[in-house]
Write a protein that holds these residues in place. Structure first.
Motif, short mmCIF file in Angstrom:
data_model
loop_
_atom_site.label_atom_id
_atom_site.label_comp_id
_atom_site.label_asym_id
_atom_site.label_seq_id
_atom_site.Cartn_x
_atom_site.Cartn_y
_atom_site.Cartn_z
N HIS A 134 0.85 -1.20 0.00
CA HIS A 134 0.00 0.00 0.00
C HIS A 134 0.87 1.23 0.00
O HIS A 134 1.65 1.46 0.90
CB HIS A 134 -0.91 0.02 1.25
CG HIS A 134 -2.06 -0.90 1.11
ND1 HIS A 134 -2.50 -1.69 2.14
CD2 HIS A 134 -2.87 -1.17 0.07
CE1 HIS A 134 -3.53 -2.40 1.72
NE2 HIS A 134 -3.77 -2.12 0.47
N THR A 135 0.72 2.04 -1.02
CA THR A 135 1.43 3.31 -1.05
C THR A 135 0.39 4.41 -1.00
O THR A 135 -0.80 4.15 -1.05
CB THR A 135 2.22 3.45 -2.37
OG1 THR A 135 1.28 3.45 -3.44
CG2 THR A 135 3.18 2.30 -2.55
N SER A 136 0.85 5.64 -0.92
CA SER A 136 -0.08 6.76 -0.82
C SER A 136 -0.99 6.84 -2.04
O SER A 136 -2.04 7.45 -1.98
CB SER A 136 0.70 8.06 -0.67
OG SER A 136 1.56 8.23 -1.76
N LYS A 142 -0.82 5.16 6.57
CA LYS A 142 -0.41 4.27 5.48
C LYS A 142 -1.56 3.49 4.87
O LYS A 142 -1.53 3.13 3.71
CB LYS A 142 0.67 3.32 5.99
CG LYS A 142 1.99 4.04 6.28
CD LYS A 142 3.09 3.10 6.72
CE LYS A 142 4.37 3.85 7.05
NZ LYS A 142 4.23 4.74 8.21
#
Length: 299
Positions: free
Chosen positions: A3-5, A121
């Motif tokens: 999971h990234t922004s 996050k």
């Protein structure tokens, strides 16, 4: 998948037409799906973090989450320690620490969501922030328009009412421009957002009625106190969609409203379920659209 922004879904500003269309296409898949509940997000915990009340939006998200098979945790600030001064950040961070997989968040203060997204996050989905954006509302509006007209490119959409305070107007504006529609606003002087005039002209009500889509915005009647509107009656007279005004719309044109409607203020009572009105259709489309958005954040 890490999971990234980029997994956050904060607004439509800056999204390409391709990205918007892929969400609408996936919503169409979910709308046509015969299964009431799937196991698409089985084992995922999604929290609805509503620091501003909206029963309808929360119910729509919750139905979407449950239809995807997710476990749902509802958090409503009115009953929580946020009232005791605990910050929104601390609350979201606490739930993240407990292991939620995503948060659907609605809040009043402007700019807070963007700050949260830098520090949190797990994916955050915007369910309405201040007068900034309400992206899933705009997506269900686009979905409704696309089903009605076949495509959005080339449509003229008039958005009428309190543009200044409206996150619905802003999300619709950014998304519709990306999709190749023409947007125009109509509002009393006290409800205009001057910074948006570069993107969409302010037109008279008569001009606004010539559009393919006439979208009425909800008026916050509590703005009486602040002198922004004199009275509900006067608002209806000058900026309400009356039966007479609706009769001047093009035969193919439709009436939209983000709901809930102040009947006989923004819209005459008999227009709410008129054949031109898509208000309850819009609400029905909210669930498959939100399924597509939640799924996008979590897969």
């Amino acid at each position: 998948m890490e999971h990234t922004s980029t997994k956050h879904f904060l607004g439509l500003k800056g999204l390409s037409s391709g990205e918007i269309m892929s969400i609408l296409d996936r919503a169409a898949y979910w709308e046509q799906s015969p299964a009431k509940v799937t196991n698409q997000l089985q084992g995922k915990f999604v929290s609805n973090l509503f620091f501003e009340n909206s029963t309808r939006t929360r119910f729509s998200f919750e139905l979407a989450q449950k239809r995807l098979g997710a476990d749902v945790l509802n958090f409503s600030a009115a009953e929580s320690s946020v009232q005791k001064g605990e910050s929104i950040y601390d609350t979201v961070r606490t739930l993240e620490s407990m292991g939620i997989d995503a948060g659907v968040i609605r809040l009043k203060p402007v700019g807070v969501l963007a700050e949260l997204a830098e520090k949190i996050k797990v994916p955050l989905i915007n369910a309405g922030d201040g007068n900034n954006e309400h992206p899933t509302q705009a997506l269900l509006d686009f979905y409704t328009m696309r089903k009605q007209f076949g495509e959005i490119k080339g449509l003229t959409v008039s958005i009428i009412g309190d543009i200044l305070h409206s996150r619905v107007a802003r999300s619709n504006l950014w998304g519709l421009l990306a999709l190749g529609a023409k947007v125009q606003f109509c509002a009393p002087d006290s409800m205009k957002a001057p910074e948006l005039a570069a993107y969409a002209p302010y037109v008279s009500f008569d001009e606004a009625l010539k559009a393919d889509v006439v979208m009425m915005l909800r008026v916050q009647l509590e703005r009486h106190d602040k002198g922004i509107i004199r009275s509900a009656e006067e608002y209806r007279e000058q900026y309400g969609l009356t039966v007479e005004r609706a009769s001047r719309m093009a035969p193919h044109a439709i009436i939209m409203h983000p709901a809930p409607v102040n009947r006989n203020v923004e819209l005459d009572d008999e227009l709410v379920e008129h054949e031109k009105s898509k208000i309850f259709t819009q609400i029905a489309h909210g669930v498959p659209v939100r399924m597509a958005v939640i799924e996008r954040a979590l897969t």
